[in-house]
Motif scaffolding. Structure first.
Motif, PDB file in Angstrom:
ATOM      1  N   GLY A 178       0.972  -1.028  -0.027  1.00  7.18           N
ATOM      2  CA  GLY A 178      -0.086  -0.391   0.199  1.00  7.18           C
ATOM      3  C   GLY A 178       0.939   0.968  -0.112  1.00  7.18           C
ATOM      4  O   GLY A 178       0.357   2.294  -0.123  1.00  7.18           O
ATOM      5  N   ILE A 179       1.914   0.968   0.429  1.00  9.71           N
ATOM      6  CA  ILE A 179       2.553   1.882  -0.060  1.00  9.71           C
ATOM      7  C   ILE A 179       3.501   2.692  -1.411  1.00  9.71           C
ATOM      8  O   ILE A 179       3.788   1.605  -2.147  1.00  9.71           O
ATOM      9  N   ARG A 180       3.569   3.653  -1.651  1.00 10.59           N
ATOM     10  CA  ARG A 180       4.182   4.571  -2.662  1.00 10.59           C
ATOM     11  C   ARG A 180       5.808   3.568  -3.327  1.00 10.59           C
ATOM     12  O   ARG A 180       6.125   2.894  -2.400  1.00 10.59           O
ATOM     13  N   ALA A 181       5.674   3.241  -5.128  1.00 10.40           N
ATOM     14  CA  ALA A 181       6.550   1.908  -5.611  1.00 10.40           C
ATOM     15  C   ALA A 181       8.454   2.386  -4.448  1.00 10.40           C
ATOM     16  O   ALA A 181       8.952   1.256  -4.015  1.00 10.40           O
ATOM     17  N   ASP A 182       8.827   3.690  -5.230  1.00 13.12           N
ATOM     18  CA  ASP A 182      10.081   3.821  -4.251  1.00 13.12           C
ATOM     19  C   ASP A 182       9.683   3.852  -2.994  1.00 13.12           C
ATOM     20  O   ASP A 182      11.298   3.677  -2.763  1.00 13.12           O
ATOM     21  N   LEU A 183       9.124   4.098  -2.511  1.00 17.93           N
ATOM     22  CA  LEU A 183       9.025   3.951  -0.302  1.00 17.93           C
ATOM     23  C   LEU A 183       9.523   1.895  -0.503  1.00 17.93           C
ATOM     24  O   LEU A 183      10.075   2.171   0.469  1.00 17.93           O
ATOM     25  N   ASN A 184       8.666   2.152  -0.981  1.00 16.15           N
ATOM     26  CA  ASN A 184       8.461   0.378  -0.284  1.00 16.15           C
ATOM     27  C   ASN A 184      10.148  -0.087  -1.319  1.00 16.15           C
ATOM     28  O   ASN A 184      10.607  -1.293  -0.145  1.00 16.15           O
ATOM     29  N   ALA A 185      10.664  -0.236  -2.062  1.00 17.41           N
ATOM     30  CA  ALA A 185      11.620  -0.105  -2.378  1.00 17.41           C
ATOM     31  C   ALA A 185      12.487   0.080  -1.419  1.00 17.41           C
ATOM     32  O   ALA A 185      13.624  -1.106  -0.854  1.00 17.41           O
ATOM     33  N   GLY A 186      12.437   1.397  -0.986  1.00 16.86           N
ATOM     34  CA  GLY A 186      13.389   1.788   0.267  1.00 16.86           C
ATOM     35  C   GLY A 186      13.646   0.946   1.494  1.00 16.86           C
ATOM     36  O   GLY A 186      14.548   0.634   1.816  1.00 16.86           O
ATOM     37  N   ILE A 187      12.101   0.844   1.480  1.00 18.38           N
ATOM     38  CA  ILE A 187      12.259   0.525   3.230  1.00 18.38           C
ATOM     39  C   ILE A 187      12.608  -1.772   3.110  1.00 18.38           C
ATOM     40  O   ILE A 187      13.420  -1.572   4.051  1.00 18.38           O
ATOM     41  N   ARG A 188      11.816  -2.071   2.126  1.00 20.76           N
ATOM     42  CA  ARG A 188      12.625  -3.454   1.560  1.00 20.76           C
ATOM     43  C   ARG A 188      14.205  -3.533   1.536  1.00 20.76           C
ATOM     44  O   ARG A 188      14.679  -4.365   2.045  1.00 20.76           O
ATOM     45  N   ARG A 189      14.585  -2.524   1.037  1.00 20.10           N
ATOM     46  CA  ARG A 189      16.229  -2.201   1.235  1.00 20.10           C
ATOM     47  C   ARG A 189      17.232  -2.441   2.473  1.00 20.10           C
ATOM     48  O   ARG A 189      18.134  -2.584   2.575  1.00 20.10           O
ATOM     49  N   ARG A 190      16.328  -1.426   3.017  1.00 18.61           N
ATOM     50  CA  ARG A 190      16.959  -1.370   4.510  1.00 18.61           C
ATOM     51  C   ARG A 190      16.837  -2.349   5.829  1.00 18.61           C
ATOM     52  O   ARG A 190      17.440  -2.326   5.876  1.00 18.61           O
ATOM     53  N   PHE A 191      15.124  -3.215   5.339  1.00 18.87           N
ATOM     54  CA  PHE A 191      15.232  -3.857   5.814  1.00 18.87           C
ATOM     55  C   PHE A 191      16.182  -5.404   5.693  1.00 18.87           C
ATOM     56  O   PHE A 191      16.770  -6.129   6.940  1.00 18.87           O
ATOM     57  N   TYR A 192      16.435  -5.749   4.386  1.00 22.11           N
ATOM     58  CA  TYR A 192      17.328  -6.493   4.150  1.00 22.11           C
ATOM     59  C   TYR A 192      18.655  -6.322   4.679  1.00 22.11           C
ATOM     60  O   TYR A 192      19.978  -6.884   5.341  1.00 22.11           O
ATOM     61  N   GLY A 193      19.277  -5.117   4.636  1.00 21.47           N
ATOM     62  CA  GLY A 193      20.335  -4.419   4.717  1.00 21.47           C
ATOM     63  C   GLY A 193      20.774  -5.125   6.520  1.00 21.47           C
ATOM     64  O   GLY A 193      21.845  -4.703   7.498  1.00 21.47           O
TER      65      GLY A 193
END
Length: 530
Positions: free
Chosen positions: A199-214
């Motif tokens: 439900g979040i904007r695509a670019d924010l979604n990708a950033g959250i996932r990158r930080r999560f995996y990091g």
């Protein structure tokens, strides 16, 4: 937590000072121009301790590398200002003492060695067995930003979800907590809530996932939970978290719409996987599950997956020879599925939990005792067709059992408990919740079991005061639940005060009075759940 840390530090300091006071007085060295007589009175004045109770996070900045700690100042005998934070004990030494931080991770101590204010020095303190190196910290910025002190503080006084606040304080705390790795973060399970991210904007979604995996990589997590995941989410894990192939040992997938193909690709990607939980994954079929399961799995949990039944259980019994724990909650599993277990293929299996498998009968018990004689942990919770005859067979053959769960088995009576008390001499945990046909007589049989440590009797309205008199003879009990046992008089519960080894007592919804609770709190050194 910070209060506990402060108290522990104060105790260590007091112990060290008492030890120092027993030593014969030493002739102080001749003072120089830099320290005019500061050491002459270093052992003649008494130190005092003062602690300010302030919220642990007061004054701590949310970002940046500085300490940002609101603190109090004390004037030491060298004319300098020793600044200590409110959430650490404020310490003042009559001889110009400095706070000593052990580099090896032990608690701090107070010494009367004169030091220059706002200076870090190193010395070696000799002990009878070995040498310990201490680093002296004389102001709050140094103390709260010292990596070794932070690791000691975090490791000893933060547990569970309390650890999650540490990386948000500042960069230094984040780096110190991340650097503690798997040994510190291993008791937590990172959860990726895929539905919320969609439900979040695509670019924010990708950033959250990158930080999560990091964050997973930096903290050395070996577990991962995917909630409400789709095939696209599983693919994202494989693409943007390639390190997971070697790191992830435990995977939980809940309330997800993964298909057979996505599950196969994901489990094939996670080469180190040993622990798998599938909960409410209703798109997965038996054929897809059988094809995807890694052969080296050691623990498998399947709960409420509507397409999983006898075929998958039989496949698991024949194929997963390394499995040591198998748990399944499936309404359509029958006795036929359990016939596939045998001592040759399943010698490593010591835990079997069959929850709410309504179709299982006493025939299942026969398959279990013949195919899995080495079981240590067995749950038949919710298997409503199991009777006293099945429990008798179980007790006569599974002599290594340590944990037995017969909750929600309405056909179990006192006769079952008599067999359990006579034959299961190694049993330590017995759960009988909602076994409504068990009476005081059955509890009396259990009173002869010296090995019993955990006894759960939730919502057993048929047991009365006589059961409590039987229970108090089980002197080694560490956990007892009488929640919902409304037929026991509140005054009778006072006799539980004789169970000195209790660590937890549950008395919810059993009509206990405040006076009885007050008495038990004063006489029992355990957690009482009211």
């Amino acid at each position: 937590m910070i209060d506990r840390a402060s108290a522990e530090i104060s105790k260590c300091i007091m112990r060290l000072k008492r030890k120092d006071n027993k030593k014969p007085p030493e002739i102080p060295p001749k003072p120089n121009s830099a320290a005019t007589g500061a050491s002459n009175n270093s052992h003649s004045n008494n130190s005092f301790f003062q602690q300010n109770n302030v919220h642990p996070t007061q004054g701590i900045g949310a970002s940046g590398g500085g300490s940002g700690v609101d603190s109090s100042s004390i004037l030491n005998r060298h004319g300098g200002v020793a600044v200590l934070p409110h959430h650490i004990a404020t310490l003042s030494g009559g001889g110009g003492g400095a706070f000593m931080l052990p580099a090896g991770g032990s608690a701090g101590s107070l010494t009367s060695t004169p030091t220059t204010p706002r200076r870090i020095a190193t010395l070696t303190r000799k002990t009878p067995k070995h040498n310990k190196r201490f680093r002296m910290v004389v102001n709050s910025s140094q103390l709260c930003m010292d990596e070794e002190f932070l690791k000691y503080l975090f490791g000893h006084y933060f547990a569970g979800s309390e650890k999650l606040i540490l990386p948000t304080v500042c960069r230094k705390w984040r780096d110190a907590s991340y650097g503690m790795g798997r040994s510190f973060w291993g008791d937590l399970i990172p959860v990726l809530k895929c539905k919320e991210l969609r439900g979040i904007r695509a670019d924010l979604n990708a950033g959250i996932r990158r930080r999560f995996y990091g964050g997973l990589i930096k903290r050395g997590f070996t577990s991962l939970k995917l909630h409400s995941a789709t095939d696209e989410d599983a693919e994202d894990v494989m693409i943007h978290y390639p390190q997971g192939a070697a790191l992830v040992e435990s995977l939980k997938i809940s309330s997800s719409s993964l298909t057979d193909k996505a599950l196969f690709n994901l489990l094939d990607h996670l080469q180190s996987l040993q622990d798998l939980e599938l909960m409410s994954c209703n798109e997965i079929t038996e054929d897809g599950l059988n094809a995807a399961l890694p052969k080296k799995l050691r623990r498998l949990v399947i709960s409420d997956c509507i397409h999983v039944a006898d075929v998958s259980v039989s496949y698991i019994a024949r194929t997963l020879m390394c499995l040591s724990s198998f748990e399944i909650q499936a309404y359509h599993v029958t006795d036929t599925a359990l016939a596939a277990f045998n001592p040759k293929n399943n010698s490593a299996l010591t835990t079997l939990k069959l929850t709410s498998c309504w179709e299982l009968t006493n025939q299942t018990v026969l398959h279990i005792v013949s195919g899995l004689p080495q079981l240590r942990n067995l749950s038949l919770s919710g298997c409503s067709k199991i009777t006293d005859e099945g429990v008798e067979v179980l007790a006569e053959n599974l002599h290594l059992l340590k944990i037995l769960d017969l909750s929600w088995c309405p056909r179990v009576t006192d006769a079952s408990l008599e067999c359990i008390a006579c034959d299961l001499n190694c049993l330590e945990t017995l759960i009988l919740d909602r076994c409504s046909l068990v009476s005081d007589l059955g509890i009396g049989y259990l009173a002869t079991m010296s090995s019993l440590r955990v006894l759960s009797l939730r919502w057993m309205s048929s047991i009365r005061d006589a059961s409590v008199h039987h229970i108090i003879s089980m002197k080694r009990l560490q956990y007892l639940s009488l929640a919902g046992c409304t037929s026991i008089a509140p005054s009778t519960l006072c006799s539980l005060s004789t169970l000195r080894n209790l660590k937890e007592l549950e008395l919810t919804n059993c009509g206990v009075t405040p006076q009885v609770l007050h008495f038990l709190h004063n006489t029992l050194n355990c957690v009482i759940i009211e």
